[in-house]
Scaffold this motif. Structure first.
Motif, PDB file in Angstrom:
ATOM      1  N   LEU A 101      -9.488   8.426   0.224  1.00 42.56           N
ATOM      2  CA  LEU A 101      -9.283   9.807   0.643  1.00 42.56           C
ATOM      3  C   LEU A 101      -8.202   9.891   1.715  1.00 42.56           C
ATOM      4  N   GLY A 102      -8.225   8.941   2.648  1.00 42.95           N
ATOM      5  CA  GLY A 102      -7.210   8.932   3.693  1.00 42.95           C
ATOM      6  C   GLY A 102      -5.817   8.687   3.136  1.00 42.95           C
ATOM      7  N   ARG A 103      -5.724   7.776   2.172  1.00 38.96           N
ATOM      8  CA  ARG A 103      -4.419   7.514   1.564  1.00 38.96           C
ATOM      9  C   ARG A 103      -3.908   8.726   0.789  1.00 38.96           C
ATOM     10  N   TRP A 104      -4.851   9.362   0.081  1.00 35.08           N
ATOM     11  CA  TRP A 104      -4.454  10.566  -0.649  1.00 35.08           C
ATOM     12  C   TRP A 104      -3.955  11.640   0.299  1.00 35.08           C
ATOM     13  N   ALA A 105      -4.637  11.804   1.431  1.00 35.46           N
ATOM     14  CA  ALA A 105      -4.239  12.820   2.406  1.00 35.46           C
ATOM     15  C   ALA A 105      -2.862  12.531   2.979  1.00 35.46           C
ATOM     16  N   LEU A 106      -2.529  11.260   3.077  1.00 39.01           N
ATOM     17  CA  LEU A 106      -1.223  10.873   3.612  1.00 39.01           C
ATOM     18  C   LEU A 106      -0.193  10.685   2.509  1.00 39.01           C
ATOM     19  N   GLN A 107      -0.611  11.001   1.268  1.00 41.63           N
ATOM     20  CA  GLN A 107       0.267  10.870   0.106  1.00 41.63           C
ATOM     21  C   GLN A 107       0.790   9.452  -0.050  1.00 41.63           C
ATOM     22  N   LEU A 108      -0.131   8.499   0.239  1.00 45.16           N
ATOM     23  CA  LEU A 108       0.221   7.089   0.087  1.00 45.16           C
ATOM     24  C   LEU A 108      -0.590   6.430  -1.016  1.00 45.16           C
ATOM     25  N   GLY A 109      -1.364   7.228  -1.716  1.00 44.07           N
ATOM     26  CA  GLY A 109      -2.340   6.627  -2.619  1.00 44.07           C
ATOM     27  C   GLY A 109      -2.002   6.751  -4.079  1.00 44.07           C
ATOM     28  N   ASN A 110      -0.740   6.648  -4.448  1.00 42.64           N
ATOM     29  CA  ASN A 110      -0.381   6.789  -5.852  1.00 42.64           C
ATOM     30  C   ASN A 110      -0.322   5.461  -6.591  1.00 42.64           C
ATOM     31  N   ARG A 111      -0.619   4.364  -5.889  1.00 43.42           N
ATOM     32  CA  ARG A 111      -0.589   3.066  -6.545  1.00 43.42           C
ATOM     33  C   ARG A 111      -1.900   2.819  -7.274  1.00 43.42           C
ATOM     34  N   PRO A 112      -1.924   1.981  -8.297  1.00 39.41           N
ATOM     35  CA  PRO A 112      -3.175   1.687  -9.006  1.00 39.41           C
ATOM     36  C   PRO A 112      -4.131   0.922  -8.123  1.00 39.41           C
ATOM     37  N   ALA A 113      -5.458   1.086  -8.419  1.00 38.20           N
ATOM     38  CA  ALA A 113      -6.487   0.468  -7.584  1.00 38.20           C
ATOM     39  C   ALA A 113      -6.457  -1.037  -7.643  1.00 38.20           C
ATOM     40  N   GLY A 114      -6.017  -1.601  -8.754  1.00 32.28           N
ATOM     41  CA  GLY A 114      -6.017  -3.053  -8.861  1.00 32.28           C
ATOM     42  C   GLY A 114      -4.676  -3.536  -9.359  1.00 32.28           C
ATOM     43  N   ASN A 115      -4.478  -4.853  -9.439  1.00 27.85           N
ATOM     44  CA  ASN A 115      -3.255  -5.443  -9.919  1.00 27.85           C
ATOM     45  C   ASN A 115      -3.346  -5.689 -11.420  1.00 27.85           C
ATOM     46  N   ALA A 116      -2.369  -5.208 -12.176  1.00 24.16           N
ATOM     47  CA  ALA A 116      -2.406  -5.395 -13.622  1.00 24.16           C
ATOM     48  C   ALA A 116      -2.399  -6.867 -13.961  1.00 24.16           C
ATOM     49  N   GLY A 117      -3.194  -7.222 -14.962  1.00 27.72           N
ATOM     50  CA  GLY A 117      -3.217  -8.596 -15.431  1.00 27.72           C
ATOM     51  C   GLY A 117      -4.178  -9.495 -14.692  1.00 27.72           C
ATOM     52  N   THR A 118      -4.849  -9.028 -13.658  1.00 28.30           N
ATOM     53  CA  THR A 118      -5.784  -9.879 -12.931  1.00 28.30           C
ATOM     54  C   THR A 118      -7.105  -9.996 -13.653  1.00 28.30           C
ATOM     55  N   GLY A 119      -7.390  -9.065 -14.575  1.00 26.48           N
ATOM     56  CA  GLY A 119      -8.639  -9.124 -15.331  1.00 26.48           C
ATOM     57  C   GLY A 119      -9.783  -8.395 -14.667  1.00 26.48           C
ATOM     58  N   ILE A 120      -9.614  -7.957 -13.450  1.00 28.36           N
ATOM     59  CA  ILE A 120     -10.678  -7.226 -12.767  1.00 28.36           C
ATOM     60  C   ILE A 120     -10.039  -6.240 -11.799  1.00 28.36           C
ATOM     61  N   SER A 121     -10.475  -5.013 -11.829  1.00 37.02           N
ATOM     62  CA  SER A 121      -9.915  -4.005 -10.940  1.00 37.02           C
ATOM     63  C   SER A 121     -10.507  -4.145  -9.546  1.00 37.02           C
ATOM     64  N   ARG A 122      -9.847  -3.492  -8.606  1.00 37.59           N
ATOM     65  CA  ARG A 122     -10.344  -3.523  -7.231  1.00 37.59           C
ATOM     66  C   ARG A 122     -11.722  -2.873  -7.147  1.00 37.59           C
ATOM     67  N   SER A 123     -11.907  -1.757  -7.864  1.00 43.43           N
ATOM     68  CA  SER A 123     -13.190  -1.061  -7.848  1.00 43.43           C
ATOM     69  C   SER A 123     -14.292  -1.939  -8.431  1.00 43.43           C
ATOM     70  N   GLU A 124     -13.976  -2.638  -9.510  1.00 45.74           N
ATOM     71  CA  GLU A 124     -14.978  -3.506 -10.133  1.00 45.74           C
ATOM     72  C   GLU A 124     -15.340  -4.658  -9.209  1.00 45.74           C
TER      73      GLU A 124
END
Length: 408
Positions: A91-114
């Motif tokens: 929420l803080g990143r979104w408010a600062l308009q810094l949160g447009n990156r994906p939650a995890g790194n592609a190809g790692t096999g597991i997302s940050r949320s997971e």
């Protein structure tokens, strides 16, 4: 209202953790996980609340059901913390308009949320398993703690004198004789010179101890065993209007006092006793419950007990159930050298290591477990032998304390 909001949030984040952890599964498996989560949660809540509302009937079984509900709540509160922090960060990143990156790194096999969800589930398993262990074993895993105390005014004849303290037996929580029989055997193995019981023999009713009278009468001592009353012994938590009113409450307390005598204990009600050894004396003071915190009543009359003490005894020990009495009144009596209390149980849950001691009860009581000192006065808070509410113990195990008094 805050508690219900917190529990609702914990339930929701618990579900989110399970859902995210199984996000890579097939849709049918995800639906099964969701159904199992909410079905089991509802079952635990219904059975837990039913057990607590009807705990006086078949209390052992229902105490365990209530304990399972407590373990589930604790686990989900732990799961809530990292996931809520993650959402607040987003929420803080979104408010600062810094949160447009994906939650995890592609190809790692597991997302940050997971990853966070799985980590939260592992963290939540710690209190869940601990609380279940506390019910299965911790509640009767008796521990002997040894404490050496030095006093310059201790009479020479009492150098090396040993005291044994038990507290908060809460015999109404025991549903077999075996655990207390085992505790009595451990007590007798210590061969202490003097034994004390510092309150809360029962949860509420005098009858709770009666099936254990023969067991507790097996505690052996060459000197009188002194006991006092704790807050639960007065049965202030019972709706006596539905059980005969004030006469019934008074009769319950009178019966409890008689049960102390049947066990063989000498109940001190704002009184003093002198202990002699080789012609030298120390004094034992025993007062009724006196609490300065959480609205507990002030039944005790320390001035009366102190006035009854032998004038020629240079050393005094006070038995007082509630440790808040120490700062509330006892420290005004500078000739009381040692106060022995109980009451807090260490909240039956916490971390109790040589380098770290923590329990939620510390936010209500300044002195809540172990040894405290102010000037020449000492206070020891015993974690208790029994349990109430939660049918077990984690961290703060049931305690038998042996003190060795030394001169110097």
């Amino acid at each position: 209202m805050f508690f219900f909001a917190l529990v609702a949030a914990a339930e929701w984040y618990g579900y989110q953790a399970f859902r995210t952890a199984f996000a890579s599964s097939e849709s049918g498996s995800r639906r099964l996980v969701a159904g199992l989560y909410w079905g089991v949660s509802m079952l635990v809540w219904v059975l837990g609340i039913w057990a607590m509302r009807n705990r006086h009937e078949h209390p052992s079984f229902k105490s365990y059901l209530g304990g399972v509900l407590l373990a589930v709540i604790a686990a989900k509160l732990v799961i809530l913390i990292p996931l809520l922090l993650e959402d607040l960060t987003r929420l803080g990143r979104w408010a600062l308009q810094l949160g447009n990156r994906p939650a995890g790194n592609a190809g790692t096999g597991i997302s940050r949320s997971e990853f966070l969800s799985k980590a939260a589930l592992v963290l939540g398993a710690i209190p869940f398993v601990s609380l279940l262990w506390g019910m299965a074993k911790g509640g009767t895993d008796y521990t002997v703690r040894r404490v050496v105390l030095r006093f310059p005014n201790l009479p020479a004849s009492f150098d090396g004198f040993t005291l044994l303290q038990i507290s908060d037996l809460h015999t109404g929580s025991f549903h077999s004789k075996e655990p207390l029989q085992r505790a009595v055997n451990i007590i007798n193995e210590q061969k202490a010179d003097q034994i004390f019981m510092t309150g809360d023999l029962v949860n509420n009713y005098a009858t709770e101890v009666e099936e254990h009278i023969d067991t507790l009468a097996g505690i052996r001592s060459e000197r009188p065993i002194y006991s006092i009353l704790g807050n639960h012994d007065y049965a202030d938590y019972v709706n006596w209007d539905a059980e005969g009113g004030r006469p019934a409450k008074d009769a319950n307390l009178a019966r409890l006092k008689q049960n102390h005598a049947k066990i063989g204990w000498e109940l001190l009600l704002d009184e003093a006793r002198t202990v002699e050894r080789n012609g030298e004396k120390i004094v034992i003071l025993g007062v009724q419950n006196w609490g300065a915190r959480m609205g507990f009543p002030k039944y005790g009359q320390l001035a009366k007990a102190h006035a009854a003490a032998a004038a020629d005894a240079p050393f005094k020990i006070l038995l007082s159930h509630d440790p808040s009495h120490w700062e509330g009144e006892v420290q005004q009596y500078e000739d009381i050298d040692l106060m022995l209390a109980g009451h807090t149980h260490g909240m039956q849950f916490g971390v109790n290591l040589p380098f770290l001691k923590w329990s939620p009860v510390q936010y209500a009581y300044k002195q809540w477990a172990g040894l405290y000192q102010r000037g020449k006065q000492y206070l020891y808070v015993n974690a208790g032998l029994g349990f109430i509410g939660y049918h077990g113990r984690v961290g703060f195990l049931p305690e038998i304390t042996v003190f060795e008094l030394r001169r110097g």
